[in-house]
Design an enzyme around this catalytic site. Structure first.
Site, PDB file in Angstrom:
ATOM      1  CD  GLU A 446      25.250   7.632 -38.698  1.00  0.00           C
ATOM      2  OE1 GLU A 446      25.777   6.819 -37.495  1.00  0.00           O
ATOM      3  OE2 GLU A 446      25.151   8.963 -38.899  1.00  0.00           O
TER       4      GLU A 446
HETATM    5  C1  LIG Z   1      27.969  13.360 -48.859  1.00  0.00           C
HETATM    6  C2  LIG Z   1      28.740  12.403 -47.854  1.00  0.00           C
HETATM    7  C3  LIG Z   1      28.137  13.114 -46.289  1.00  0.00           C
HETATM    8  C4  LIG Z   1      28.794  12.482 -45.064  1.00  0.00           C
HETATM    9  N1  LIG Z   1      28.838  13.555 -44.083  1.00  0.00           N
HETATM   10  C5  LIG Z   1      29.707  12.265 -42.363  1.00  0.00           C
HETATM   11  C6  LIG Z   1      29.445  13.342 -41.053  1.00  0.00           C
HETATM   12  O1  LIG Z   1      28.683  14.677 -41.489  1.00  0.00           O
HETATM   13  N2  LIG Z   1      30.270  12.992 -40.030  1.00  0.00           N
HETATM   14  C7  LIG Z   1      31.015  12.423 -40.464  1.00  0.00           C
HETATM   15  O2  LIG Z   1      31.263  11.813 -38.956  1.00  0.00           O
HETATM   16  N3  LIG Z   1      31.094  11.341 -41.508  1.00  0.00           N
HETATM   17  C8  LIG Z   1      30.375  11.685 -42.765  1.00  0.00           C
HETATM   18  N4  LIG Z   1      30.735  11.051 -44.081  1.00  0.00           N
HETATM   19  C9  LIG Z   1      31.423   9.793 -44.053  1.00  0.00           C
HETATM   20  C10 LIG Z   1      30.428   8.601 -44.166  1.00  0.00           C
HETATM   21  O3  LIG Z   1      30.189   8.293 -43.265  1.00  0.00           O
HETATM   22  C11 LIG Z   1      31.911   7.524 -44.806  1.00  0.00           C
HETATM   23  O4  LIG Z   1      32.101   7.605 -46.314  1.00  0.00           O
HETATM   24  C12 LIG Z   1      31.373   6.106 -44.361  1.00  0.00           C
HETATM   25  O5  LIG Z   1      31.706   5.614 -42.880  1.00  0.00           O
HETATM   26  C13 LIG Z   1      32.350   4.735 -44.726  1.00  0.00           C
HETATM   27  O6  LIG Z   1      33.476   5.198 -44.447  1.00  0.00           O
HETATM   28  P1  LIG Z   1      34.466   5.383 -46.063  1.00  0.00           P
HETATM   29  O7  LIG Z   1      33.981   6.591 -47.233  1.00  0.00           O
HETATM   30  O8  LIG Z   1      35.872   5.269 -45.591  1.00  0.00           O
HETATM   31  O9  LIG Z   1      34.728   3.540 -46.884  1.00  0.00           O
HETATM   32  P2  LIG Z   1      35.532   2.676 -46.044  1.00  0.00           P
HETATM   33  O10 LIG Z   1      35.002   2.193 -44.394  1.00  0.00           O
HETATM   34  O11 LIG Z   1      36.639   2.825 -47.156  1.00  0.00           O
HETATM   35  O12 LIG Z   1      34.469   1.325 -46.696  1.00  0.00           O
HETATM   36  C14 LIG Z   1      34.462   0.740 -48.662  1.00  0.00           C
HETATM   37  C15 LIG Z   1      33.831  -0.500 -48.513  1.00  0.00           C
HETATM   38  O13 LIG Z   1      34.416  -1.644 -47.785  1.00  0.00           O
HETATM   39  C16 LIG Z   1      33.410  -1.961 -46.709  1.00  0.00           C
HETATM   40  N5  LIG Z   1      34.571  -2.362 -46.110  1.00  0.00           N
HETATM   41  C17 LIG Z   1      34.686  -1.469 -44.745  1.00  0.00           C
HETATM   42  N6  LIG Z   1      35.482  -1.977 -43.625  1.00  0.00           N
HETATM   43  C18 LIG Z   1      35.162  -3.120 -44.299  1.00  0.00           C
HETATM   44  C19 LIG Z   1      34.985  -4.203 -42.859  1.00  0.00           C
HETATM   45  N7  LIG Z   1      35.852  -4.338 -41.754  1.00  0.00           N
HETATM   46  N8  LIG Z   1      33.992  -5.062 -43.423  1.00  0.00           N
HETATM   47  C20 LIG Z   1      33.234  -5.536 -44.437  1.00  0.00           C
HETATM   48  N9  LIG Z   1      33.623  -4.527 -45.533  1.00  0.00           N
HETATM   49  C21 LIG Z   1      34.495  -3.267 -45.067  1.00  0.00           C
HETATM   50  C22 LIG Z   1      32.819  -0.671 -46.952  1.00  0.00           C
HETATM   51  O14 LIG Z   1      31.152  -1.186 -46.175  1.00  0.00           O
HETATM   52  C23 LIG Z   1      32.342   0.052 -47.811  1.00  0.00           C
HETATM   53  O15 LIG Z   1      31.794  -0.749 -49.049  1.00  0.00           O
HETATM   54  C24 LIG Z   1      30.019  11.641 -44.961  1.00  0.00           C
HETATM   55  C25 LIG Z   1      30.448  11.094 -46.381  1.00  0.00           C
HETATM   56  C26 LIG Z   1      29.360  11.518 -47.475  1.00  0.00           C
HETATM   57  C27 LIG Z   1      30.175  10.859 -49.154  1.00  0.00           C
END
Ligand SMILES: Cc1cc2nc3c(=O)[nH]c(=O)nc-3n(C[C@H](O)[C@H](O)[C@H](O)COP(=O)(O)OP(=O)(O)OC[C@H]3O[C@@H](n4cnc5c(N)ncnc54)[C@H](O)[C@@H]3O)c2cc1C
Length: 600
Positions: A446
């Site tokens: 989220e």
């Molecule tokens: C158990 C679980 C349930 C989930 N359920 C859902 C769901 O129901 N529906 C759905 O759509 N998604 C879901 N997700 C996905 C979740 O919302 C994403 O994992 C999350 O938004 C982060 O995206 P990412 O994993 O690609 O990390 P990334 O975006 O790659 O981020 C990695 C790190 O980099 C940082 N970062 C990234 N971009 C920036 C920036 N521009 N500036 C500063 N820092 C940055 C982040 O804060 C983080 O620390 C779920 C994930 C999990 C693990």
């Protein structure tokens, strides 16, 4: 020493509801005659469901996890089905949804409380009904008219389930990079979707005969970035106007994730349009995907805060009962006497410190999160648009705190709870290690907490020329004045100084942004979130102590009230200085992390 199941912190929940927020007075206007006693009875039933139905399935769900058959079907633990029907038939999915949508129509603040109860008892299981309610609220506003009543009622009644699908392998925090495609068909409003979504909670399961996915995708001529995103309703099974299920749609699970925690919740990879057309109905108009999502964002983010609170409170309750039973060592003043009786570890100063760190943050968090629910009720009842906007602005500003600061501190509280159990905390036989594993995800989904901090600094502080932030400072002044009137002047002074410190940090960040030093401003965003979060919870603690002091002065002898005064003293002495430290870090403005030579 016994392991304990979930025991709801019911007295404290009712304290916030009735003593602090005075929700009973807002009930008077209801046509159904619901009063304080009636509401307490209803919440007592919710407590029973949490403690007797949900709590027993929490560990089973963790141990068994979910199964994937390789052919698109996910099976949940057997015990989940009975829990689902209890939640669905009790009307708990749509507890605060309007009756015309098939909901129960209770105030939002009531649903804050039941959300804490249910997510506190079985957080992984509650992902299924929780996301169902989120999808239902979105569809109530944006589903095509000919489907609206049917789908919304099916979801709020728990007959069908819902999901929210944003994430893709290349589009996590960067939602604008979404690549799933949606092509219009000859049928108006109907599209065929193609692509892959990952990490979708509840992407498939066996709790309901149908699942409605709400999916972000891009239409053929759409511009790049978030402006080009549209949003679609995609059913697992097609259905007719009477809700009879038809053909299987081509939205299919290709894999499930094996996770650190939240094991009873299926986290799925979804293939759209694999092996046949994936039918979806457009919600709103093309290109409105993100603005529609934004409607749900505050609610979903505050929801993660409440989920965090529930799990932290459960871990704390376990830690407290363990430390009351476990005996180790003698009292500190009898250390040299081998004959001295062994003390319960709850009496050791360091254990008391760990327990109070948890309790005072958890109780202040409860106060904050229920209040946001109450403000939403007040916004809905507001006499005019201006009054309504004031409440919504207040919620808007505090949402990144309610998600980001709360999920961080809740996780820290579960770690402290584990520490209270010593080696047994690390052992699967005791429930706290599950709470630690489950709670980690709250700072990630989220919108990660890094993204929350950037939202607070980059958007919320500047919104309406800083009016939201000024409104917060003004309310803080009222809270401090009320506390002084109850003899809490020293604490009120300390907290008001900390509020000024948050103001100074905000000015500093504004100055950096004004000079075009945006990376520098964003480097400090998480520090600012922490500083303001610590002060926001201090204000909640101050308000609770004020309410308690007033009640004590009027002759109320409940032990909980004296506890609120101790919480405040402890908070001001032990946690508030963290805000001062954060302010120093921020205005010290070290930029070493941005040096190009680093991580080259
Ligand atoms: C158990 C679980 C349930 C989930 N359920 C859902 C769901 O129901 N529906 C759905 O759509 N998604 C879901 N997700 C996905 C979740 O919302 C994403 O994992 C999350 O938004 C982060 O995206 P990412 O994993 O690609 O990390 P990334 O975006 O790659 O981020 C990695 C790190 O980099 C940082 N970062 C990234 N971009 C920036 C920036 N521009 N500036 C500063 N820092 C940055 C982040 O804060 C983080 O620390 C779920 C994930 C999990 C693990």
């Amino acid at each position: 020493v016994s392991t304990t199941a979930y025991t709801a912190p019911f007295d404290d929940m009712l304290f916030v509801l009735f003593d602090q927020l005075g929700v009973q007075s807002t009930l008077a206007a209801r046509p159904d005659g619901l009063d304080r006693d009636g509401l307490t009875g209803l919440l007592t039933e919710a407590r029973r469901v949490a403690e007797e139905v949900l709590s027993p399935i929490n560990r089973v769900g963790d141990a068994e996890g979910v199964q994937f058959d390789g052919a698109g079907n996910v099976t949940t633990p057997a015990t989940f089905k009975e829990a689902w029907s209890t939640i669905a038939q009790g009307g708990w999915v749509g507890v605060s949804a309007p009756p015309e949508h098939g909901g129960v129509g209770l105030p939002h603040v009531v649903s804050s409380l039941t959300t804490e109860l249910f997510f506190g008892a079985a957080t992984a299981f509650m992902m299924y009904p929780g996301l169902t309610a989120t999808a239902a609220r979105m569809l109530a506003n944006f589903a095509p008219e000919h489907l609206r009543d049917l789908v919304v009622q099916k979801l709020f009644a728990g007959e069908w389930a819902g999901t929210m699908c944003l994430t893709e392998a290349g589009a996590g925090s960067d939602v604008g990079s979404n690549r799933a495609r949606a092509t219009p068909t000859a049928e108006p409003g109907v599209y065929h979707l193609e692509g892959e979504k990952i990490f979708i909670s509840g992407g498939d399961h066996d709790l309901t005969p149908n699942i409605l996915h709400v999916i972000l995708a891009r239409t053929p001529s759409a511009p790049s970035g978030t402006r080009g995103l549209s949003i679609f309703l995609v059913p697992k099974f097609d259905f007719d106007a009477a809700g009879q299920l038809g053909a299987r749609n081509h939205v299919r699970v290709s894999n499930i994730e094996h996770k650190m925690g939240l094991n009873g919740s299926a986290t799925c990879t979804l293939l759209l349009g694999d092996g046949g057309p994936c039918k979806g109905w457009l919600l709103g108009r093309e290109g409105e995907g993100m603005s529609i999502m934004f409607h749900m964002m505050n609610e979903a983010r505050v929801g993660v805060g409440i989920q965090s609170l529930g799990v932290a409170a459960n871990a704390f309750d376990n830690a407290l009962s363990y430390t009351r039973e476990r005996r180790q060592g003698a009292a500190i003043d009898k250390l040299r006497d081998p004959e001295a009786p062994r003390a319960a570890i709850v009496d050791h100063p360091d254990v008391r410190r760990m327990l109070l760190l948890q309790r005072c943050q958890i109780e202040a968090t409860r106060s904050l999160l229920y209040k946001l629910g109450h403000w939403l009720d007040l916004a809905e009842q507001a006499p005019d648009d201006a009054a309504r906007q004031t409440w919504l602005d207040a919620i808007d500003l505090l949402t990144p705190i309610a998600k980001g600061h709360v999920s961080d501190t809740a996780f820290e509280c579960t770690v402290l709870a584990l520490q209270c159990l010593g080696g047994y905390g690390f052992i699967r036989e005791y429930p706290v290690e599950q709470h630690v594993r489950d709670a980690k995800i709250f700072s990630i989904y989220e919108g990660t907490n890094g993204i929350q901090a950037m939202d607070l600094v980059g958007r919320k502080l500047r919104q309406r020329g800083g009016a939201l932030f000024m409104g917060w400072m003004e309310r803080a002044g009222h809270t401090a004045a009320a506390a002084r009137a109850q003899g809490l002047g020293a604490e009120a002074d300390a907290i008001e100084r900390a509020v000024q410190g948050v103001g100074a940090s905000a000015m500093h960040l504004g100055g950096l942004a004004g000079q075009g030093a945006l990376p520098r401003a964003m480097l400090h965003a998480s520090t600012f979130l922490r500083q303001m979060g610590v002060v926001v919870l201090a204000l909640e603690s101050l308000e609770q102590a004020t309410v308690a002091a007033r009640a004590i002065a009027a002759g109320d002898a409940r032990p909980l009230l004296a506890g609120k005064l101790l919480n405040l003293r402890f908070y001001v002495g032990n946690l508030l200085p963290l805000a001062t430290a954060a302010g120093k870090i921020l205005t010290g403005d070290d930029g070493a992390a941005l040096d190009e030579a680093l991580f080259a």
